[in-house]
Write a protein that holds these residues in place. Structure first.
Motif, PDB file in Angstrom:
ATOM      1  N   ARG A  14       0.831  -1.178   0.000  1.00 43.56           N
ATOM      2  CA  ARG A  14       0.000   0.000   0.000  1.00 43.56           C
ATOM      3  C   ARG A  14       0.873   1.239   0.000  1.00 43.56           C
ATOM      4  NH1 ARG A  14      -1.934  -4.368   2.019  1.00 43.56           N
ATOM      5  NH2 ARG A  14      -4.167  -4.751   2.225  1.00 43.56           N
ATOM      6  N   ASP A  16       1.190   5.593  -0.512  1.00 44.37           N
ATOM      7  CA  ASP A  16       0.416   6.739  -0.066  1.00 44.37           C
ATOM      8  C   ASP A  16       0.677   7.872  -1.025  1.00 44.37           C
ATOM      9  OD1 ASP A  16      -1.271   8.229   1.410  1.00 44.37           O
ATOM     10  OD2 ASP A  16       0.063   8.491   3.126  1.00 44.37           O
ATOM     11  N   GLY A  49     -15.084   3.875  -2.206  1.00 44.28           N
ATOM     12  CA  GLY A  49     -14.649   3.271  -0.944  1.00 44.28           C
ATOM     13  C   GLY A  49     -15.722   2.390  -0.330  1.00 44.28           C
ATOM     14  N   GLU A  53     -15.226  -1.610   0.139  1.00 48.00           N
ATOM     15  CA  GLU A  53     -15.264  -2.133   1.500  1.00 48.00           C
ATOM     16  C   GLU A  53     -16.330  -3.221   1.636  1.00 48.00           C
ATOM     17  OE1 GLU A  53     -16.060  -0.498   6.066  1.00 48.00           O
ATOM     18  OE2 GLU A  53     -15.260   0.876   4.537  1.00 48.00           O
ATOM     19  N   ASN A  66      -7.153  -4.173  -0.827  1.00 52.08           N
ATOM     20  CA  ASN A  66      -5.944  -3.396  -1.072  1.00 52.08           C
ATOM     21  C   ASN A  66      -6.242  -1.948  -1.422  1.00 52.08           C
ATOM     22  OD1 ASN A  66      -4.463  -5.737  -0.752  1.00 52.08           O
ATOM     23  ND2 ASN A  66      -4.367  -6.180  -2.940  1.00 52.08           N
ATOM     24  N   VAL A  68      -9.223  -0.144  -0.962  1.00 44.09           N
ATOM     25  CA  VAL A  68     -10.214   0.644  -0.219  1.00 44.09           C
ATOM     26  C   VAL A  68      -9.584   1.796   0.558  1.00 44.09           C
ATOM     27  CG1 VAL A  68     -10.228  -0.871   1.820  1.00 44.09           C
ATOM     28  CG2 VAL A  68     -12.237   0.520   1.289  1.00 44.09           C
ATOM     29  N   GLN A  69      -8.424   1.582   1.162  1.00 39.71           N
ATOM     30  CA  GLN A  69      -7.804   2.656   1.931  1.00 39.71           C
ATOM     31  C   GLN A  69      -7.330   3.794   1.031  1.00 39.71           C
ATOM     32  OE1 GLN A  69      -7.975   3.078   5.168  1.00 39.71           O
ATOM     33  NE2 GLN A  69      -9.210   1.203   5.137  1.00 39.71           N
ATOM     34  N   GLU A  71      -8.925   4.695  -1.622  1.00 42.09           N
ATOM     35  CA  GLU A  71     -10.143   5.454  -1.917  1.00 42.09           C
ATOM     36  C   GLU A  71     -10.527   6.357  -0.752  1.00 42.09           C
ATOM     37  OE1 GLU A  71     -11.343   5.780  -4.716  1.00 42.09           O
ATOM     38  OE2 GLU A  71     -10.553   4.071  -5.827  1.00 42.09           O
ATOM     39  N   ARG A  72     -10.297   5.905   0.462  1.00 43.47           N
ATOM     40  CA  ARG A  72     -10.575   6.778   1.610  1.00 43.47           C
ATOM     41  C   ARG A  72      -9.630   7.982   1.614  1.00 43.47           C
ATOM     42  NH1 ARG A  72     -15.549   5.213   1.947  1.00 43.47           N
ATOM     43  NH2 ARG A  72     -15.891   3.184   2.943  1.00 43.47           N
ATOM     44  N   ARG A  73      -8.392   7.781   1.187  1.00 47.25           N
ATOM     45  CA  ARG A  73      -7.471   8.919   1.074  1.00 47.25           C
ATOM     46  C   ARG A  73      -7.944   9.882  -0.016  1.00 47.25           C
ATOM     47  NH1 ARG A  73      -3.622   4.794   1.911  1.00 47.25           N
ATOM     48  NH2 ARG A  73      -3.154   4.659  -0.314  1.00 47.25           N
ATOM     49  N   SER A  76     -10.695  11.855   1.398  1.00 44.24           N
ATOM     50  CA  SER A  76     -10.132  12.821   2.330  1.00 44.24           C
ATOM     51  C   SER A  76      -9.506  14.006   1.608  1.00 44.24           C
ATOM     52  CB  SER A  76      -9.090  12.128   3.211  1.00 44.24           C
ATOM     53  OG  SER A  76      -8.467  13.041   4.075  1.00 44.24           O
TER      54      SER A  76
END
Length: 224
Positions: A14, A16, A49, A53, A66, A68-69, A71-73, A76
């Motif tokens: 993952r 960033d 997301g 999820e 893998n 989903v996080q 997509e949350r970023r 955000s």
């Protein structure tokens, strides 16, 4: 789909992305269209997301876990623009599948139903979401003049192209099926999936091989 399929896909590292808007104060107010664009995109990123999820929980297909996080970023990052310009966030406090815009609420239900039919259908849902995201972001970037918006939208678009490559690769490798784009052209789709993973500003990349289950796993790059 009754059975979870963790064994089918590997777990890419993952990464960033530095997708967020600058923290300095804006100098001019937003137009009605710019506000509408932000409200649309924050719910579209939430849709991605939420679907990923839910489908990971119901199917166990690792691609969803893998991504989903990331997509949350992405959500955000758009939220940071809303906050910067003092716009109320329509996603605040809303659970899975709950949206201000009824179009996204309806689409969530359609995609979750489709994604539980088979592995191929689940991966096509992922590709469809990224297809939609890329089309919308391409349109926004073609009409966007604000540097902070451009920075966020470009980072989201690069992430969506990487996610599309992941879904396309898994679909072809593990089901021998293909996704037909509905929002971008076939030529655009082919160009994206044939190109290498894009590394963005703030992304971290590490190589790692994780053989899993029945040997279907692949070592993949980080996804932003």
């Amino acid at each position: 789909m009754q059975q979870r399929h963790n064994s089918y896909f590997s777990s890419p590292d993952r990464g960033d992305c530095d997708c967020h808007a600058p923290s300095s104060e804006p100098t001019t107010a937003l137009s009605a269209q710019e506000i509408a664009d932000l409200l649309h995109m924050v719910e579209e990123e939430k849709l991605a997301g939420d679907v990923y999820e839910t489908l990971y929980e119901k199917t166990g297909i690792q691609n969803f876990g893998n991504i989903v996080q990331a997509e949350r970023r992405h959500q955000s990052a758009v939220q940071s623009l809303l906050k910067r310009y003092g716009i109320a966030d329509p996603t605040l406090g809303k659970g899975l599948g709950v949206f201000e815009n009824s179009k996204f609420a309806d689409l969530y239900q359609v995609l979750i139903t489709q994604g539980q039919q088979s592995i191929a259908d689940a991966l096509k849902v992922g590709a469809k979401i990224e297809d939609l995201d890329i089309a919308d972001l391409n349109h926004l970037l073609a009409n966007c003049q604000r540097s902070d918006f451009v920075r966020v939208y470009e980072n989201l678009n690069r992430g969506s192209r990487n996610h599309l490559r992941s879904f396309d690769r898994a679909l072809k490798t593990h089901t021998q099926e293909c996704y037909t784009p509905e929002h971008i052209s076939q030529a655009q789709y082919d160009a994206i999936v044939s190109a290498p993973h894009e590394q963005g500003r703030g992304c971290q990349e590490h190589s790692q091989q994780r053989g899993r289950g029945q040997g279907h796993g692949r070592g993949e790059r980080s996804i932003c």
